[in-house]
Design a protein around this motif. Structure first.
Motif, PDB file in Angstrom:
ATOM      1  N   UNK A   1      31.617  72.219  78.729  1.00 22.52           N
ATOM      2  CA  UNK A   1      30.104  72.129  79.081  1.00 22.52           C
ATOM      3  C   UNK A   1      29.621  73.606  78.041  1.00 22.52           C
ATOM      4  N   UNK A   2      28.957  73.366  77.225  1.00 22.96           N
ATOM      5  CA  UNK A   2      28.161  74.500  76.195  1.00 22.96           C
ATOM      6  C   UNK A   2      26.954  74.405  75.984  1.00 22.96           C
ATOM      7  N   UNK A   3      26.350  75.803  76.149  1.00 22.66           N
ATOM      8  CA  UNK A   3      25.194  75.553  75.819  1.00 22.66           C
ATOM      9  C   UNK A   3      24.809  76.866  74.140  1.00 22.66           C
ATOM     10  N   UNK A   4      23.807  76.873  73.635  1.00 25.01           N
ATOM     11  CA  UNK A   4      23.663  77.766  72.535  1.00 25.01           C
ATOM     12  C   UNK A   4      22.723  77.734  72.299  1.00 25.01           C
ATOM     13  N   UNK A   5      21.573  79.018  72.139  1.00 24.15           N
ATOM     14  CA  UNK A   5      20.090  78.654  71.862  1.00 24.15           C
ATOM     15  C   UNK A   5      20.133  80.301  71.248  1.00 24.15           C
ATOM     16  N   UNK A   6      18.856  79.940  70.536  1.00 29.95           N
ATOM     17  CA  UNK A   6      18.967  80.912  69.435  1.00 29.95           C
ATOM     18  C   UNK A   6      16.778  81.014  69.145  1.00 29.95           C
TER      19      UNK A   6
ATOM     20  N   UNK B   1      12.913  77.997  67.126  1.00 23.70           N
ATOM     21  CA  UNK B   1      14.301  77.640  67.923  1.00 23.70           C
ATOM     22  C   UNK B   1      15.696  76.996  67.735  1.00 23.70           C
ATOM     23  N   UNK B   2      16.356  76.895  68.534  1.00 18.96           N
ATOM     24  CA  UNK B   2      17.850  76.162  68.323  1.00 18.96           C
ATOM     25  C   UNK B   2      18.129  76.144  69.670  1.00 18.96           C
ATOM     26  N   UNK B   3      18.160  74.915  69.787  1.00 16.61           N
ATOM     27  CA  UNK B   3      18.611  74.660  71.244  1.00 16.61           C
ATOM     28  C   UNK B   3      20.184  74.106  70.290  1.00 16.61           C
TER      29      UNK B   3
END
Length: 351
Positions: free
Chosen positions: A216-221, A231-233
């Motif tokens: 499970x992963x999360x990337x936020x910018x 924003x990017x999620x």
């Protein structure tokens, strides 16, 4: 499709052009997109991104532009072909091979005309374990050009008017004494520090009959443009489970689900691009209206041409017609939300 029998190319298969990507470097590079991991890794593969907006499309060219149609490569993830790869978490990759030769079409068909990127994802093992990783970072826009200040700008437009051969009094000479002019560096006003963070949790293990790999992963910018409307999620979940139910029956599932949120703010050089307007916007026009201006409101405090009416009215015919890039960044509210599933389920019986 049985994942244990998928075709993964090897050098001994006598390909004309085959390159393996060093997957160990992916962890240290901290890139959100698989295609960004290819930058500088494979000779002859061109990776370009037209803008620096978070989540923006990245162009991959393996064999150049061979058609007016789709020149993108074919991605084969665990034997499943796809044209789009943003859903895949780079941390889930076990191996990645780039097929640059036209002979790849003998295996994957006409879709391989632009090249093939074969990806094998991680699977379970007989050693159980849980791994957690997290990182955060900042982004800063660098190497920006030095913009003209108000005095330099007025001198430039005054000289341009004289050199154009117009007759009569230069209108910019009188404007030099206007008290309502500002001195704004719009590039400096537009950018701030961007922020990036990523979290990843994986669990793997198994025994002689079953192996599993869960991640499970999360990337936020948050991009470097003011007001956080760039924003990017991305949220990822992947499961790879294989089990021998008995001596003859084997079942498995290799499934992935992803959710993406992306603010669509134009940062290219086209007409609505905020960076374009930051370059064109005259520094003499303030970012915000004076509260005493009759058109001022808390909902819309920004100046603009030709709609902004100052004490003596700015004339769009005299100054560069452009929009307020700070206002564009503030009012843009255009988000795309995408949910994707990808993978396969199989059952295999041996007679």
């Amino acid at each position: 499709m049985n994942c244990s029998r998928l075709y993964f190319p090897k050098r001994e298969d006598n390909y004309g052009a085959l390159s393996s990507v060093n997957v160990e470097d992916l962890e240290s590079r901290r890139v959100p997109n698989v295609t960004q991991a290819l930058q500088g890794q494979v000779p002859g593969v061109n990776i370009t991104q037209s803008t620096g907006a978070p989540g923006d499309n990245i162009e991959v060219r393996i064999r150049g532009n061979g058609t007016i149609g789709n020149n993108n490569p074919l991605y084969v993830v665990d034997g499943i072909p796809t044209r789009e790869i943003t859903f895949l978490n780079p941390s889930d990759i076990k191996s990645m091979t780039v097929l640059k030769d036209a002979s790849a079409a003998s295996i994957y068909g006409s879709r391989a005309a632009g090249g093939v990127i074969v990806i094998e994802t991680k699977n379970g093992s007989d050693r159980s374990g849980i791994q957690v990783s997290y990182f955060t970072g900042i982004q800063k826009v660098q190497n920006l050009p030095t913009m003209l200040n108000a005095e330099q700008y007025m001198q430039t437009v005054e000289n341009a008017w004289d050199n154009a051969g117009y007759e009569g009094t230069n209108p910019y000479i009188e404007d030099r004494n206007r008290s309502d002019f500002a001195d704004v560096d719009y590039l400096d006003e537009l950018f701030e520090l961007g922020r990036t963070q990523s979290a990843q949790v994986t669990a793997s293990g198994g025994n002689e009959d079953t192996d599993y790999f869960l991640s499970a992963g999360y990337f936020g910018q948050d991009g470097p443009v003011v007001y956080d409307n760039d924003q990017y999620r991305r949220f990822n979940f992947r499961s790879n489970v294989n089990s021998n139910l008995n001596d003859r029956l084997k079942v498995g599932a290799n499934l992935q689900a992803s959710y993406e949120y992306k603010d669509r703010i134009s940062s290219s050089g086209d007409s609505p691009g905020i960076i374009r307007h930051a370059f064109l916007r005259p520094p003499i026009i303030p970012v915000r209206k004076d509260p005493s201006d009759p058109t001022y409101s808390e909902e819309d405090p920004f100046t603009d041409l030709p709609f902004f009416q100052g004490p003596d009215s700015y004339e769009s015919s005299k100054y560069e017609f452009s929009q307020n890039p700070i206002a564009l960044a503030y009012f843009t509210d255009d988000a795309a939300r995408t949910f994707k599933t990808f993978g396969n389920i199989f059952a295999e019986y041996s007679f």
